[in-house]
Design an enzyme around this catalytic site. Structure first.
Site, PDB file in Angstrom:
ATOM      1  N   TYR A 144      -8.115  -9.510  -9.267  1.00 38.92           N
ATOM      2  CA  TYR A 144      -8.464  -8.047  -8.801  1.00 38.92           C
ATOM      3  C   TYR A 144      -9.712  -7.891  -8.516  1.00 38.92           C
ATOM      4  O   TYR A 144     -10.595  -7.031  -9.132  1.00 38.92           O
ATOM      5  CB  TYR A 144      -7.906  -7.233  -9.769  1.00 38.92           C
ATOM      6  CG  TYR A 144      -6.225  -7.199 -10.063  1.00 38.92           C
ATOM      7  CD1 TYR A 144      -5.449  -8.125  -9.189  1.00 38.92           C
ATOM      8  CD2 TYR A 144      -5.859  -6.476 -11.066  1.00 38.92           C
ATOM      9  CE1 TYR A 144      -4.171  -8.189  -9.660  1.00 38.92           C
ATOM     10  CE2 TYR A 144      -4.407  -6.719 -11.507  1.00 38.92           C
ATOM     11  CZ  TYR A 144      -3.703  -7.389 -10.532  1.00 38.92           C
ATOM     12  OH  TYR A 144      -2.336  -7.459 -11.162  1.00 38.92           O
TER      13      TYR A 144
ATOM     14  N   PRO B 140       6.321  -0.778 -10.435  1.00 40.67           N
ATOM     15  CA  PRO B 140       7.637  -0.099 -10.613  1.00 40.67           C
ATOM     16  C   PRO B 140       7.614   1.145  -9.844  1.00 40.67           C
ATOM     17  O   PRO B 140       9.038   1.675  -9.786  1.00 40.67           O
ATOM     18  CB  PRO B 140       7.348   0.564 -12.072  1.00 40.67           C
ATOM     19  CG  PRO B 140       5.750   0.730 -12.232  1.00 40.67           C
ATOM     20  CD  PRO B 140       5.420  -0.483 -11.221  1.00 40.67           C
TER      21      PRO B 140
ATOM     22  N   PHE C 109       6.137   3.233  -2.411  1.00 48.22           N
ATOM     23  CA  PHE C 109       7.003   3.774  -1.787  1.00 48.22           C
ATOM     24  C   PHE C 109       7.974   4.929  -2.626  1.00 48.22           C
ATOM     25  O   PHE C 109       8.187   5.998  -1.737  1.00 48.22           O
ATOM     26  CB  PHE C 109       8.291   2.837  -1.386  1.00 48.22           C
ATOM     27  CG  PHE C 109       8.711   3.145   0.311  1.00 48.22           C
ATOM     28  CD1 PHE C 109       8.459   2.113   1.144  1.00 48.22           C
ATOM     29  CD2 PHE C 109       9.536   4.289   0.477  1.00 48.22           C
ATOM     30  CE1 PHE C 109       9.215   2.420   2.642  1.00 48.22           C
ATOM     31  CE2 PHE C 109       9.954   4.657   1.566  1.00 48.22           C
ATOM     32  CZ  PHE C 109       9.998   3.435   2.754  1.00 48.22           C
TER      33      PHE C 109
END
Length: 300
Positions: A36, A178, A183
């Site tokens: 990351y 999760p 979305f």
């Protein structure tokens, strides 16, 4: 992850505020990784938790190369851990994950390297990500595996086939993404409306055909959530928490406001009627594969 990469421009300031607000609200588990931002995200996490380091669990990961190949050779694992400790500004890592299986390194060698790091006090617990029952068992025989991390949400259910093995071995489960990569927050836009640096611009679930079906399902879930004075994100997280007691989801955000919303999921109780309605809306998950062909793990 989203503080530094994959969801548009990095936002270390917003991410720091989100982490610190999460701690204020009782969150004690924070997840980062070498990949990351190649240390940048670990630096953000380290600085953000500096004043309460001993009160929280910090997880990071090894296993990618800068050209997105795999490298879990024991010497490389040790090198990554030293780098991660320096970036985090810590003397130990609580949970060390292999980020993805390396086809060129036996999992026994990986587990053995982590076992040595645990024995030296630099690591506390061993985790795996995106592996199946055989690999878990082989690793577990060398060094007990504490947790498995794999994508799991109302949109993504394939990992459920691994639950019997997790229960058998006593391994906890950490669902990443999760909220369906955002979305299930009710804010999704068509893929073409995202910047090219945002992974959702190429995600199959945002593409024409799948997008409309996923929007319809999310709208129905939102209506159910509203009937319980909750948001769709809270409903999605509460659904995960209702699956079994050893699940600890890690919703990613760089917004303190979103953190407050996500934490509210712990106060939401879903009835059997609620769970049945969710099953009617999304019986087997969302529409569209979670990764491009060739990237999805085979879970051996």
């Amino acid at each position: 992850m989203g503080i530094s990469v994959a969801y548009g421009a990095a936002d270390p300031e917003g991410g720091t505020s989100a982490i610190q607000r999460a701690y204020d609200l009782g969150v004690t588990f924070f997840d980062t990784a070498e990949v990351y931002g190649w240390g940048e995200n670990e630096k953000v996490v380290g600085r953000a938790v500096k004043d309460f380091r001993d009160d929280v669990v910090i997880a990071t990961k090894f296993g990618w190369t800068r050209d997105y190949g795999f490298d879990s050779r024991p010497d490389h694992i040790r090198e990554v851990v030293e780098n991660s400790l320096r970036y985090l500004g810590m003397d130990h890592i609580d949970v060390l994950y292999q980020h993805r299986p390396d086809p060129n390194v036996p999992i026994e060698d990986v587990a053995g390297a982590v076992k040595e790091l645990i024995e030296s006090g630099k690591v506390k617990y061993f985790g795996l990500s995106e592996v199946g029952p055989q690999t878990m068992r082989r690793a577990h025989a060398v060094q007990p595996v504490s947790v498995l991390q794999t994508e799991y949400s109302l949109f993504e259910r394939e990992v459920e086939v691994l639950f019997p093995a997790l229960n058998e071995l006593g391994i906890g489960f950490v669902p990443y993404s999760p909220l369906g990569r955002g979305f299930l927050t009710g804010t999704a836009k068509p893929a073409a409306e995202y910047d090219v640096t945002d992974m959702r611009s190429g995600d199959a679930r945002w593409q024409p055909g799948n997008f409309e079906k996923n929007v319809k399902a999310t709208r129905q879930l939102t209506e159910l959530a509203a009937s319980k004075d909750a948001t769709v994100a809270q409903l999605a997280l509460a659904w995960l928490l209702a699956q079994c007691e050893h699940i600890v989801p890690i919703p990613g955000t760089r917004s303190a406001k979103r953190v407050e919303e996500n934490v509210g999921a712990t106060d939401l109780t879903l009835t059997e009627t609620d769970l049945e309605r969710i099953k009617e809306i999304l019986p087997t998950g969302g529409f569209g594969s979670r990764y491009p062909e060739g990237m999805t793990s085979e879970w051996e």
